[in-house]
Write a protein that holds these residues in place. Structure first.
Motif, PDB file in Angstrom:
ATOM      1  N   LYS A   1     -17.700   8.676  -2.088  1.00 34.65           N
ATOM      2  CA  LYS A   1     -17.295   9.229  -0.793  1.00 34.65           C
ATOM      3  C   LYS A   1     -16.596  10.574  -0.951  1.00 34.65           C
ATOM      4  N   LYS A   2     -16.035  10.807  -2.124  1.00 36.42           N
ATOM      5  CA  LYS A   2     -15.246  12.007  -2.372  1.00 36.42           C
ATOM      6  C   LYS A   2     -16.165  13.230  -2.309  1.00 36.42           C
TER       7      LYS A   2
ATOM      8  N   LEU B   1     -15.790   4.383  -4.018  1.00 33.07           N
ATOM      9  CA  LEU B   1     -14.849   5.326  -3.417  1.00 33.07           C
ATOM     10  C   LEU B   1     -15.092   6.742  -3.934  1.00 33.07           C
TER      11      LEU B   1
ATOM     12  N   SER C   1      -7.148  -5.010  -0.126  1.00 32.58           N
ATOM     13  CA  SER C   1      -7.590  -5.014   1.270  1.00 32.58           C
ATOM     14  C   SER C   1      -8.376  -3.738   1.558  1.00 32.58           C
ATOM     15  N   HIS C   2      -8.998  -3.719   2.730  1.00 31.56           N
ATOM     16  CA  HIS C   2      -9.721  -2.516   3.155  1.00 31.56           C
ATOM     17  C   HIS C   2      -8.761  -1.335   3.232  1.00 31.56           C
ATOM     18  N   GLU C   3      -7.548  -1.574   3.732  1.00 32.28           N
ATOM     19  CA  GLU C   3      -6.533  -0.523   3.809  1.00 32.28           C
ATOM     20  C   GLU C   3      -6.119  -0.080   2.404  1.00 32.28           C
TER      21      GLU C   3
ATOM     22  N   PHE D   1      -8.500   5.739  -2.089  1.00 30.39           N
ATOM     23  CA  PHE D   1      -9.320   6.918  -1.786  1.00 30.39           C
ATOM     24  C   PHE D   1      -8.433   8.131  -1.515  1.00 30.39           C
ATOM     25  N   ASP D   2      -7.361   7.938  -0.740  1.00 33.99           N
ATOM     26  CA  ASP D   2      -6.437   9.044  -0.471  1.00 33.99           C
ATOM     27  C   ASP D   2      -5.832   9.581  -1.764  1.00 33.99           C
TER      28      ASP D   2
ATOM     29  N   GLU E   1      -8.080  -0.034  -0.206  1.00 29.48           N
ATOM     30  CA  GLU E   1      -9.156   0.847  -0.663  1.00 29.48           C
ATOM     31  C   GLU E   1      -8.973   2.244  -0.084  1.00 29.48           C
ATOM     32  N   GLY E   2      -8.570   2.299   1.182  1.00 32.17           N
ATOM     33  CA  GLY E   2      -8.318   3.597   1.815  1.00 32.17           C
ATOM     34  C   GLY E   2      -7.200   4.354   1.122  1.00 32.17           C
ATOM     35  N   ALA E   3      -6.158   3.630   0.707  1.00 31.00           N
ATOM     36  CA  ALA E   3      -5.036   4.265   0.003  1.00 31.00           C
ATOM     37  C   ALA E   3      -5.480   4.791  -1.361  1.00 31.00           C
TER      38      ALA E   3
ATOM     39  N   ILE F   1       0.844  -1.203   0.000  1.00 29.65           N
ATOM     40  CA  ILE F   1       0.000   0.000   0.000  1.00 29.65           C
ATOM     41  C   ILE F   1       0.877   1.249   0.000  1.00 29.65           C
TER      42      ILE F   1
END
Length: 98
Positions: free
Chosen positions: A90-91, A87, A56-58, A64-65, A60-62, A26
């Protein structure tokens, strides 16, 4: 397995992401995106997730970032299109320009 390849054309630089986006990979995606963002010379930078098989969920977070930082994505396959679409929802929307 995880791999990021860089493909350059006169109008576009593409980061080809393959394999599993989990754990230590990630951070590698973020670092590679930052480094690839330099010296674009007016080319568009795109992260291609077509060959990403696990996220992974993390991870997906990356992604999104990176979206929040202005990254552009392309993909194939139903799963990754769905993940990117969710994603993007959410933005926060940009305020209208006057």
């Amino acid at each position: 397995m995880f791999r990021i390849s860089i493909s350059d054309t006169p109008s576009r630089r593409t980061l080809l992401v393959e394999g599993t986006l989990i754990g230590p990979w990630i951070a590698e995606l973020g670092t590679t995106w930052r480094n690839a963002s330099q010296d674009l010379d007016r080319r568009k930078l795109v992260i291609d997730l077509t060959n990403l098989t696990v996220i992974s969920h993390e991870g997906e977070g990356a992604i999104f970032d990176l979206m929040m930082k202005g990254a552009n994505f392309s993909c194939g396959g139903v799963l990754m299109r769905h993940v990117l679409k969710e994603l993007a929802r959410k933005k926060p929307e940009e305020p209208p320009r006057r």
